[in-house]
Design a protein around this motif. Structure first.
Motif, mmCIF file in Angstrom:
data_model
loop_
_atom_site.group_PDB
_atom_site.id
_atom_site.type_symbol
_atom_site.label_atom_id
_atom_site.label_comp_id
_atom_site.label_asym_id
_atom_site.label_seq_id
_atom_site.Cartn_x
_atom_site.Cartn_y
_atom_site.Cartn_z
ATOM 1 N N PRO A 46 59.146 -68.368 80.675
ATOM 2 C CA PRO A 46 59.173 -66.964 81.089
ATOM 3 C C PRO A 46 59.864 -66.104 80.045
ATOM 4 C CG PRO A 46 60.786 -68.242 82.327
ATOM 5 C CD PRO A 46 59.973 -69.221 81.521
ATOM 6 N N GLY A 47 59.377 -64.874 79.931
ATOM 7 C CA GLY A 47 59.958 -63.954 78.974
ATOM 8 C C GLY A 47 61.328 -63.482 79.406
ATOM 9 N N GLY A 48 62.051 -62.949 78.468
ATOM 10 C CA GLY A 48 63.370 -62.426 78.758
ATOM 11 C C GLY A 48 63.730 -61.354 77.766
ATOM 12 N N THR A 49 64.905 -60.815 77.931
ATOM 13 C CA THR A 49 65.402 -59.812 77.006
ATOM 14 C C THR A 49 66.883 -60.052 76.784
ATOM 15 O OG1 THR A 49 65.470 -57.453 76.489
ATOM 16 C CG2 THR A 49 65.825 -58.063 78.798
ATOM 17 N N ALA A 50 67.303 -59.989 75.544
ATOM 18 C CA ALA A 50 68.689 -60.265 75.190
ATOM 19 C C ALA A 50 69.484 -58.970 75.088
ATOM 20 C CB ALA A 50 68.757 -61.016 73.866
ATOM 21 N N ARG A 51 70.751 -59.073 75.454
ATOM 22 C CA ARG A 51 71.698 -57.977 75.282
ATOM 23 C C ARG A 51 72.990 -58.546 74.713
ATOM 24 N NH1 ARG A 51 67.532 -55.904 76.339
ATOM 25 N NH2 ARG A 51 67.135 -54.025 77.557
ATOM 26 N N ASN A 52 73.629 -57.769 73.833
ATOM 27 C CA ASN A 52 74.920 -58.212 73.320
ATOM 28 C C ASN A 52 75.988 -57.999 74.390
ATOM 29 O OD1 ASN A 52 76.246 -55.588 73.013
ATOM 30 N ND2 ASN A 52 74.883 -55.262 71.278
ATOM 31 N N TRP A 53 77.116 -58.651 74.184
ATOM 32 C CA TRP A 53 78.159 -58.655 75.206
ATOM 33 C C TRP A 53 78.718 -57.263 75.468
ATOM 34 C CZ3 TRP A 53 78.695 -61.641 78.954
ATOM 35 C CH2 TRP A 53 79.873 -61.675 79.716
ATOM 36 N N ARG A 54 78.862 -56.454 74.430
ATOM 37 C CA ARG A 54 79.373 -55.096 74.625
ATOM 38 C C ARG A 54 78.443 -54.305 75.541
ATOM 39 N NH1 ARG A 54 81.047 -53.666 69.550
ATOM 40 N NH2 ARG A 54 83.104 -54.361 70.150
ATOM 41 N N THR A 55 77.138 -54.449 75.354
ATOM 42 C CA THR A 55 76.185 -53.749 76.220
ATOM 43 C C THR A 55 76.275 -54.260 77.649
ATOM 44 O OG1 THR A 55 74.675 -53.263 74.397
ATOM 45 C CG2 THR A 55 73.718 -53.314 76.608
ATOM 46 N N VAL A 56 76.357 -55.568 77.831
ATOM 47 C CA VAL A 56 76.429 -56.150 79.181
ATOM 48 C C VAL A 56 77.657 -55.634 79.919
ATOM 49 C CG1 VAL A 56 76.691 -58.307 80.482
ATOM 50 C CG2 VAL A 56 75.097 -58.209 78.546
ATOM 51 N N THR A 57 78.806 -55.663 79.265
ATOM 52 C CA THR A 57 80.031 -55.233 79.949
ATOM 53 C C THR A 57 80.054 -53.720 80.169
ATOM 54 O OG1 THR A 57 81.255 -55.206 77.848
ATOM 55 C CG2 THR A 57 81.385 -57.224 79.187
#
Length: 177
Positions: free
Chosen positions: A156-167
């Motif tokens: 399945p596809g996904g999308t990555a985010r860096n930790w600063r964006t997640v928090t």
């Protein structure tokens, strides 16, 4: 009201998939969602809704974006509480507090994440929890052999985010709701 975060895949990356954030906010609001806010120029949208079904919200936004934008990006949605669980569950934070070394891949669908046969070479690392894949990439994601192998894997596809964006998205979601 349920606060949700919609993560659009491949938006405004490398000149492809141009989606102006003002237009994205309008499309999300026109789809019936309230309190619409975006964060940075890469397809992160906070919204509120009476419902709780993230897959239904993702499907609605996927259809609205496909109609409004040439790119027609995939959309992955998590509730504020799910995002809090992602932040609380990062197994690599004790190893290194530099937020540029931590990334999360949010996978589509409701099935738990699986990462078959992806070679991990130190110092990089990978951990799977729920529908997320945590990546520890001390050299960054752009030159990471692990990230490249993960991007080529089937599934399945996904999308990555860096930790600063997640928090930051979690902080914004907490402020919103």
């Amino acid at each position: 009201m349920t606060v949700m975060v919609a993560l659009l895949r491949g938006v405004n990356v490398g000149g492809a998939g141009k989606v102006p954030m003002a237009d994205l906010r309008r499309v999300v609001a026109d789809a019936g969602y309230g309190d619409v806010r975006t964060y940075v120029n890469s397809g992160n949208v906070l919204l509120s809704t009476d419902g709780t079904d993230t897959e239904q919200v993702a499907a609605t936004l996927r259809a609205a974006c496909a109609e409004a934008f040439e790119a027609g990006p995939d959309v992955i949605v998590r509730t504020r509480d799910e995002l809090r669980g992602v932040v609380d569950g990062n197994p690599f934070l004790g190893r290194d507090d530099d937020p540029t070394h931590h990334h999360v891949v949010f996978l589509a669908g409701t099935a738990p994440a699986r990462v078959p046969d992806v070679e991990v070479t130190a110092p990089e690392d990978l951990a799977v929890a729920g529908r997320e894949v945590y990546l520890y990439l001390p050299g960054g994601i752009g030159r990471s052999p692990l990230a490249a192998r993960l991007a080529r894997r089937p599934g399945p596809g996904g999308t990555a985010r860096n930790w600063r964006t997640v928090t930051t998205l979690l902080r914004m979601a907490d402020e919103q709701g």
